[in-house]
Structure formats: C-alpha cells, structure tokens
Write a protein that holds these residues in place. Structure first.
Motif, PDB file in Angstrom:
ATOM      1  N   LYS A  84      98.752   2.594  46.313  1.00 29.65           N
ATOM      2  CA  LYS A  84      99.523   3.415  45.367  1.00 29.65           C
ATOM      3  C   LYS A  84      99.578   4.874  45.817  1.00 29.65           C
ATOM      4  N   LYS A  85      98.475   5.345  46.382  1.00 26.98           N
ATOM      5  CA  LYS A  85      98.392   6.743  46.800  1.00 26.98           C
ATOM      6  C   LYS A  85      99.282   7.046  48.000  1.00 26.98           C
ATOM      7  N   TYR A  86      99.304   6.144  48.976  1.00 31.24           N
ATOM      8  CA  TYR A  86      99.963   6.446  50.249  1.00 31.24           C
ATOM      9  C   TYR A  86     101.363   5.861  50.431  1.00 31.24           C
ATOM     10  N   LYS A  87     101.745   4.914  49.609  1.00 30.44           N
ATOM     11  CA  LYS A  87     103.022   4.232  49.862  1.00 30.44           C
ATOM     12  C   LYS A  87     104.215   5.191  49.883  1.00 30.44           C
ATOM     13  N   ASN A  88     104.155   6.293  49.133  1.00 30.49           N
ATOM     14  CA  ASN A  88     105.248   7.267  49.126  1.00 30.49           C
ATOM     15  C   ASN A  88     104.916   8.541  49.903  1.00 30.49           C
ATOM     16  N   LEU A  89     103.711   8.591  50.463  1.00 31.41           N
ATOM     17  CA  LEU A  89     103.266   9.810  51.140  1.00 31.41           C
ATOM     18  C   LEU A  89     103.419   9.749  52.658  1.00 31.41           C
ATOM     19  N   ILE A  90     103.402   8.539  53.208  1.00 37.29           N
ATOM     20  CA  ILE A  90     103.502   8.405  54.662  1.00 37.29           C
ATOM     21  C   ILE A  90     104.709   7.547  55.035  1.00 37.29           C
ATOM     22  N   LYS A  91     105.276   7.842  56.195  1.00 37.19           N
ATOM     23  CA  LYS A  91     106.423   7.071  56.682  1.00 37.19           C
ATOM     24  C   LYS A  91     105.921   5.870  57.474  1.00 37.19           C
ATOM     25  N   LYS A 185      91.193  15.349  68.587  1.00 42.20           N
ATOM     26  CA  LYS A 185      91.548  14.952  69.952  1.00 42.20           C
ATOM     27  C   LYS A 185      92.280  13.613  69.989  1.00 42.20           C
ATOM     28  N   LEU A 186      92.141  12.819  68.921  1.00 41.82           N
ATOM     29  CA  LEU A 186      92.806  11.513  68.849  1.00 41.82           C
ATOM     30  C   LEU A 186      94.192  11.600  68.230  1.00 41.82           C
ATOM     31  N   LEU A 187      94.547  12.766  67.723  1.00 40.99           N
ATOM     32  CA  LEU A 187      95.784  12.912  66.956  1.00 40.99           C
ATOM     33  C   LEU A 187      96.973  13.216  67.857  1.00 40.99           C
ATOM     34  N   LYS A 188      98.097  12.549  67.574  1.00 44.45           N
ATOM     35  CA  LYS A 188      99.342  12.866  68.282  1.00 44.45           C
ATOM     36  C   LYS A 188      99.863  14.213  67.805  1.00 44.45           C
ATOM     37  N   PRO A 189     100.716  14.872  68.602  1.00 47.35           N
ATOM     38  CA  PRO A 189     101.386  16.074  68.099  1.00 47.35           C
ATOM     39  C   PRO A 189     102.158  15.698  66.837  1.00 47.35           C
ATOM     40  N   ASN A 190     102.081  16.520  65.821  1.00 43.54           N
ATOM     41  CA  ASN A 190     102.708  16.277  64.508  1.00 43.54           C
ATOM     42  C   ASN A 190     102.072  15.108  63.745  1.00 43.54           C
ATOM     43  N   GLY A 191     100.934  14.594  64.241  1.00 38.33           N
ATOM     44  CA  GLY A 191     100.208  13.577  63.486  1.00 38.33           C
ATOM     45  C   GLY A 191      99.519  14.207  62.288  1.00 38.33           C
ATOM     46  N   ARG A 192      99.001  13.370  61.410  1.00 38.60           N
ATOM     47  CA  ARG A 192      98.374  13.883  60.185  1.00 38.60           C
ATOM     48  C   ARG A 192      97.004  13.244  59.972  1.00 38.60           C
ATOM     49  N   ILE A 193      96.087  14.058  59.459  1.00 39.03           N
ATOM     50  CA  ILE A 193      94.752  13.588  59.080  1.00 39.03           C
ATOM     51  C   ILE A 193      94.632  13.666  57.564  1.00 39.03           C
ATOM     52  N   PHE A 194      94.210  12.561  56.956  1.00 39.48           N
ATOM     53  CA  PHE A 194      94.006  12.524  55.512  1.00 39.48           C
ATOM     54  C   PHE A 194      92.506  12.426  55.240  1.00 39.48           C
ATOM     55  N   ILE A 195      91.990  13.404  54.501  1.00 37.94           N
ATOM     56  CA  ILE A 195      90.553  13.464  54.225  1.00 37.94           C
ATOM     57  C   ILE A 195      90.310  13.530  52.722  1.00 37.94           C
ATOM     58  N   THR A 196      89.396  12.717  52.239  1.00 37.31           N
ATOM     59  CA  THR A 196      88.925  12.871  50.863  1.00 37.31           C
ATOM     60  C   THR A 196      87.415  12.941  50.873  1.00 37.31           C
ATOM     61  N   VAL A 197      86.884  13.784  49.991  1.00 38.09           N
ATOM     62  CA  VAL A 197      85.440  13.897  49.795  1.00 38.09           C
ATOM     63  C   VAL A 197      85.191  13.898  48.292  1.00 38.09           C
ATOM     64  N   PRO A 198      83.973  13.562  47.871  1.00 33.03           N
ATOM     65  CA  PRO A 198      83.695  13.585  46.426  1.00 33.03           C
ATOM     66  C   PRO A 198      83.878  14.992  45.874  1.00 33.03           C
ATOM     67  N   SER A 199      84.382  15.081  44.662  1.00 31.06           N
ATOM     68  CA  SER A 199      84.576  16.417  44.052  1.00 31.06           C
ATOM     69  C   SER A 199      83.300  16.891  43.420  1.00 31.06           C
TER      70      SER A 199
END
Length: 199
Positions: A84-91, A185-199
């Motif tokens: 539900k979180k990512y289906k509209n956020l990533i291509k 170092k593993l990321l492509k140019p224009n790639g994205r990293i998604f990070i979540t941590v406890p609030s």
C-alpha cells in the motif's frame, strides 16, 4: 567510551540510561542521547560490530521465542502495508533492480514481486531466515551476509540498484554512516534509497 554520535558525529551527549538485567536492552551498557540530533546510542567501549550482530540475533530469535514456520502453498498472502505504501510511490519496471537490505522474512520482497518487479534481491544476517525465504518465495534472490560484507557478495557483484530499501535496520547498525556509504555505492545514478526507522 564512544566519543561521537554514530549518526551525526557530534561530541555533545548526555547520559540517557544504564541497562538493567531484566529489561530488553543490552546488558551492562550505557546509553547516551546526542544533544545535536537526539539519536540514542550505546557506549561502544566493550562493543564490537561482530558482538552487536550476535546480540541482535540472540535477542531476536532466542529471547523472544522466534520460530520459523513453513507457509502453506495454498494460502494467499493479504496486501501488506509495504504494498500500500509503495505501489503509488515507485515506478515499476521489470528491468529495474531492487534490493531489501535486512529483508527479514521477505515481506517487502514479496510485495515488490506482486507490484511487477522481476529483479529482486534481499539479504539478511540470519541464515535461518534466508533458508526460509528461499523456500517460501520463488524468483527472488536471497542471500546471507553481514552489514560489513554484503556489498561484495557474488549475488550482487557488479549490479547497481534503482531502488534500495532499508527498513528497521539503520538503528541496529554499529556505524550508520559507514553503512549508508556502502549502500550509496550500490545505487544507480538517479536511484532512490528508502529508509524507515522507529519514531
């Protein structure tokens, strides 16, 4: 004692708490609070990265009675919060490489497959989890490693990723900055990293 915050490298800190034998924290350790970024971190005087990995695995699987159960092939998995979180956020593109770092039981990898990705990777420190994931999820590449060596593993050698996911992992890292630098170092140019941590 640790002289700087592992998140922002600031030296100003305050005592947050001392661990007790009966609580769920690491035994006999002092926890500090960074006065700059407000992160909590453990005094690393007697703590190495390998010892921290061992303690996390022990707490996760032994103290909490964690057990592995084989999933029924007939059961249909409900849509998870990740889907539900990512289906509209990533291509979604079948040619895009995606990886879940610290994949645990493979929920996110499974949801990425349901979204339409076909080049999906997941790694975790626990060999039992990886074995279970390989049995439960087909056409997803799972491998076991630690946070110091995962980027050099043969499964992902010479692969750059479009999307990298890091959920509930960064707060466990011995050195979060170093881990982020390995991931970048593993990321492509224009790639994205998604990070979540406890609030």
């Amino acid at each position: 004692m640790s002289s700087v915050c592992p998140a922002c490298e600031n030296k100003k800190r305050a005592l947050f708490t001392k661990s007790k034998k009966k609580d769920f924290s690491l035994n006999n350790y002092i926890y500090f609070k960074c006065l700059n970024c407000l992160s909590l971190y453990v005094d690393t005087k007697n703590l190495s990265e390998k010892k921290l990995e061992y303690l996390h695995l022990k707490a996760m699987h032994n103290q909490n009675n964690f057990s592995f159960k084989k999933k029924s092939k007939k059961s249909k998995k409900p849509q998870s919060l990740w889907f539900k979180k990512y289906k509209n956020l990533i291509k979604v593109n079948k040619q895009k490489n995606v990886i879940d770092i610290g994949c645990g039981t493979g929920e996110l990898c499974y949801d990425l497959k349901k979204m339409g990705f076909t080049k999906i990777y997941g790694f975790d420190q626990d060999a039992n989890i990886i074995k279970m994931n390989r049995n439960n999820y087909k056409n997803i590449i799972f491998f076991q490693s630690n946070f110091e060596e995962f980027h050099n593993q043969s499964e992902i050698k010479n692969i750059k990723f479009d999307y990298i996911f890091l959920h509930g992992v960064l707060e466990h890292a011995y050195n979060p900055s170093k881990l982020i630098n390995r991931i970048k170092k593993l990321l492509k140019p224009n790639g994205r990293i998604f990070i979540t941590v406890p609030s």
